[in-house]
Scaffold this motif. Structure first.
Motif, mmCIF file in Angstrom:
data_model
loop_
_atom_site.group_PDB
_atom_site.id
_atom_site.type_symbol
_atom_site.label_atom_id
_atom_site.label_comp_id
_atom_site.label_asym_id
_atom_site.label_seq_id
_atom_site.Cartn_x
_atom_site.Cartn_y
_atom_site.Cartn_z
ATOM 1 N N VAL A 1 -16.804 17.916 -40.318
ATOM 2 C CA VAL A 1 -17.544 16.751 -40.809
ATOM 3 C C VAL A 1 -16.892 15.462 -40.321
ATOM 4 C CG1 VAL A 1 -18.182 15.432 -42.865
ATOM 5 C CG2 VAL A 1 -18.500 17.914 -42.827
ATOM 6 N N GLN A 2 -15.562 15.404 -40.368
ATOM 7 C CA GLN A 2 -14.846 14.212 -39.916
ATOM 8 C C GLN A 2 -15.098 13.953 -38.438
ATOM 9 O OE1 GLN A 2 -14.307 12.867 -42.933
ATOM 10 N NE2 GLN A 2 -12.417 12.040 -42.110
ATOM 11 N N GLU A 3 -15.099 15.016 -37.634
ATOM 12 C CA GLU A 3 -15.355 14.858 -36.203
ATOM 13 C C GLU A 3 -16.760 14.326 -35.956
ATOM 14 O OE1 GLU A 3 -14.642 18.449 -34.132
ATOM 15 O OE2 GLU A 3 -12.465 18.378 -34.371
ATOM 16 N N GLU A 4 -17.736 14.858 -36.710
ATOM 17 C CA GLU A 4 -19.114 14.411 -36.525
ATOM 18 C C GLU A 4 -19.274 12.953 -36.929
ATOM 19 O OE1 GLU A 4 -23.147 14.459 -35.555
ATOM 20 O OE2 GLU A 4 -21.449 15.719 -34.993
ATOM 21 N N LEU A 5 -18.613 12.555 -38.019
ATOM 22 C CA LEU A 5 -18.659 11.150 -38.434
ATOM 23 C C LEU A 5 -18.068 10.257 -37.357
ATOM 24 C CD1 LEU A 5 -17.635 11.396 -42.202
ATOM 25 C CD2 LEU A 5 -19.880 10.774 -41.287
ATOM 26 N N ALA A 6 -16.978 10.709 -36.764
ATOM 27 C CA ALA A 6 -16.347 9.928 -35.700
ATOM 28 C C ALA A 6 -17.263 9.826 -34.495
ATOM 29 C CB ALA A 6 -15.016 10.568 -35.304
ATOM 30 N N ARG A 7 -17.926 10.949 -34.153
ATOM 31 C CA ARG A 7 -18.833 10.938 -33.005
ATOM 32 C C ARG A 7 -19.975 9.958 -33.227
ATOM 33 N NH1 ARG A 7 -23.516 12.768 -31.224
ATOM 34 N NH2 ARG A 7 -24.088 13.625 -33.243
ATOM 35 N N ARG A 8 -20.564 9.997 -34.435
ATOM 36 C CA ARG A 8 -21.702 9.124 -34.720
ATOM 37 C C ARG A 8 -21.303 7.665 -34.793
ATOM 38 N NH1 ARG A 8 -25.251 12.395 -39.305
ATOM 39 N NH2 ARG A 8 -25.522 14.315 -38.089
ATOM 40 N N GLY B 1 -9.393 8.737 -35.647
ATOM 41 C CA GLY B 1 -9.783 9.863 -36.477
ATOM 42 C C GLY B 1 -9.646 9.594 -37.961
ATOM 43 N N GLU B 2 -8.837 8.605 -38.338
ATOM 44 C CA GLU B 2 -8.626 8.310 -39.757
ATOM 45 C C GLU B 2 -9.655 7.335 -40.309
ATOM 46 O OE1 GLU B 2 -5.247 6.386 -42.767
ATOM 47 O OE2 GLU B 2 -4.729 6.892 -40.701
ATOM 48 N N CYS B 3 -9.800 6.150 -39.684
ATOM 49 C CA CYS B 3 -10.672 5.112 -40.254
ATOM 50 C C CYS B 3 -11.983 4.948 -39.494
ATOM 51 C CB CYS B 3 -9.944 3.775 -40.313
ATOM 52 S SG CYS B 3 -9.670 3.023 -38.685
ATOM 53 N N LYS B 4 -12.134 5.650 -38.362
ATOM 54 C CA LYS B 4 -13.344 5.624 -37.534
ATOM 55 C C LYS B 4 -13.544 4.307 -36.802
ATOM 56 C CE LYS B 4 -13.956 9.677 -39.141
ATOM 57 N NZ LYS B 4 -12.710 9.716 -39.891
ATOM 58 N N SER B 5 -12.538 3.457 -36.762
ATOM 59 C CA SER B 5 -12.622 2.228 -35.983
ATOM 60 C C SER B 5 -12.394 2.543 -34.510
ATOM 61 C CB SER B 5 -11.575 1.223 -36.472
ATOM 62 O OG SER B 5 -11.607 0.051 -35.690
ATOM 63 N N ALA B 6 -12.765 1.589 -33.658
ATOM 64 C CA ALA B 6 -12.497 1.747 -32.231
ATOM 65 C C ALA B 6 -11.019 1.498 -31.946
ATOM 66 C CB ALA B 6 -13.353 0.765 -31.438
ATOM 67 N N TYR B 7 -10.587 1.939 -30.781
ATOM 68 C CA TYR B 7 -9.245 1.634 -30.284
ATOM 69 C C TYR B 7 -9.338 0.509 -29.254
ATOM 70 C CZ TYR B 7 -5.979 5.125 -32.170
ATOM 71 O OH TYR B 7 -5.130 5.850 -32.980
ATOM 72 N N ARG B 8 -8.260 -0.262 -29.147
ATOM 73 C CA ARG B 8 -8.209 -1.358 -28.180
ATOM 74 C C ARG B 8 -7.014 -1.175 -27.248
ATOM 75 N NH1 ARG B 8 -7.138 -7.178 -30.500
ATOM 76 N NH2 ARG B 8 -9.250 -6.972 -31.328
ATOM 77 N N TYR C 1 -6.354 -0.901 -44.034
ATOM 78 C CA TYR C 1 -7.504 -0.004 -43.943
ATOM 79 C C TYR C 1 -7.175 1.320 -43.254
ATOM 80 C CZ TYR C 1 -10.084 -4.259 -45.081
ATOM 81 O OH TYR C 1 -10.537 -5.399 -45.691
ATOM 82 N N CYS C 2 -6.114 1.348 -42.482
ATOM 83 C CA CYS C 2 -5.767 2.554 -41.734
ATOM 84 C C CYS C 2 -4.254 2.738 -41.807
ATOM 85 C CB CYS C 2 -6.235 2.415 -40.282
ATOM 86 S SG CYS C 2 -6.070 3.919 -39.314
#
Length: 256
Positions: free
Chosen positions: A17-24, A54-61, A87-88
């Motif tokens: 579920v976490q992976e799918e949330l991250a993908r979406r 993978g933790e907060c679903k934010s983008a990386y910079r 937040y993370c």
């Protein structure tokens, strides 16, 4: 007491579920500040569009660190950059070279797994590059333009010194406007065809690269990464999950 109650879902299901949330969430605007919206630098670095915490679903910079007079490129969770641990809490910073090697290793491993996987990747690349082919009515347009030219010539042939006042300027203006619109449509069709030819050439190049994956190593390429991947989830400092377009997944360790 902590962990005294049975889990509502098992840990394996929770992970999926976490992976799918991250993908979406990979294409969403995650950061709370406009200047850090995901995709801002998409024209330069493919991972800006794809790399997700993978933790907060934010983008990386992408960031540059300087220590001891030496510069090092790393990727960091935007929430950690802007808000520290508010937040993370545990997302790692990842060196770019390590991240790129892991991404390419996942691509090579997945493409080499079997022929069906490779064909699936090709299909999705082709769909992304070629797009929808528009209807080509260029022959009809050229015929109508020729008819307008012929009609205009007849009007000119009928004109003489005695009949110049009878020349129908409104009809001429209408015909010339119609011809201009038709010519613009022809130009648009020609431009679209050229874009399709360019896309086909680019697609052939990518197919050649993919076909050679099984037999030779492949260096990191933003173009290939952008075409093949849906997102890359940074699970921890030890591993990432690479999610391909079409849903294929590959868990890859982050090694020095």
């Amino acid at each position: 007491m902590e962990n005294s109650h049975p889990a509502i879902i098992d840990s394996s299901t929770f992970g999926r579920v976490q992976e799918e949330l991250a993908r979406r969430s990979g294409k969403r605007k995650i950061s709370r500040k406009a200047k850090t919206e995901q995709g801002k630098y998409s024209s330069k670095y493919a991972l800006t569009e794809l790399l997700v915490c993978g933790e907060c679903k934010s983008a990386y910079r992408r960031c540059t660190w300087t220590a001891g007079g030496k510069k090092k490129i790393v990727w960091r969770c935007i929430n950690r950059i802007e808000y520290a641990k508010k937040y993370c809490h545990n997302s790692p910073s990842v060196e770019e070279s390590i991240l790129q090697r892991a991404v390419m290793a996942a691509i090579m491993k997945t493409a080499a797994r079997n022929t069906e996987v490779l064909q699936t990747l090709k299909l999705h690349i082709g769909m992304g590059l070629a797009g929808e082919k528009s209807e080509d009515n260029s022959i009809d347009l050229q015929i109508r333009i020729a008819e307008i030219d012929a009609e205009f010539k007849k009007m000119l042939d009928r004109v003489s010194t005695d009949t110049i006042e009878a020349f129908d300027e409104e009809t001429v203006a209408r015909l010339m406007n119609e011809k201009s619109r038709l010519q613009q449509q022809l130009d648009n069709i020609a431009d679209a065809e050229q874009r399709r030819e360019n896309a086909k050439s680019r697609l052939d190049d990518i197919y050649t690269i993919l076909d050679g994956i099984k037999n030779r190593p492949m260096e990191y390429d933003d173009r290939i990464v952008r075409q093949l991947l849906e997102c890359v989830v940074v699970d921890s400092k030890e591993q990432i999950t690479v999610i391909f377009k079409g849903g294929l997944k590959s868990v890859q360790p982050l090694t020095e």
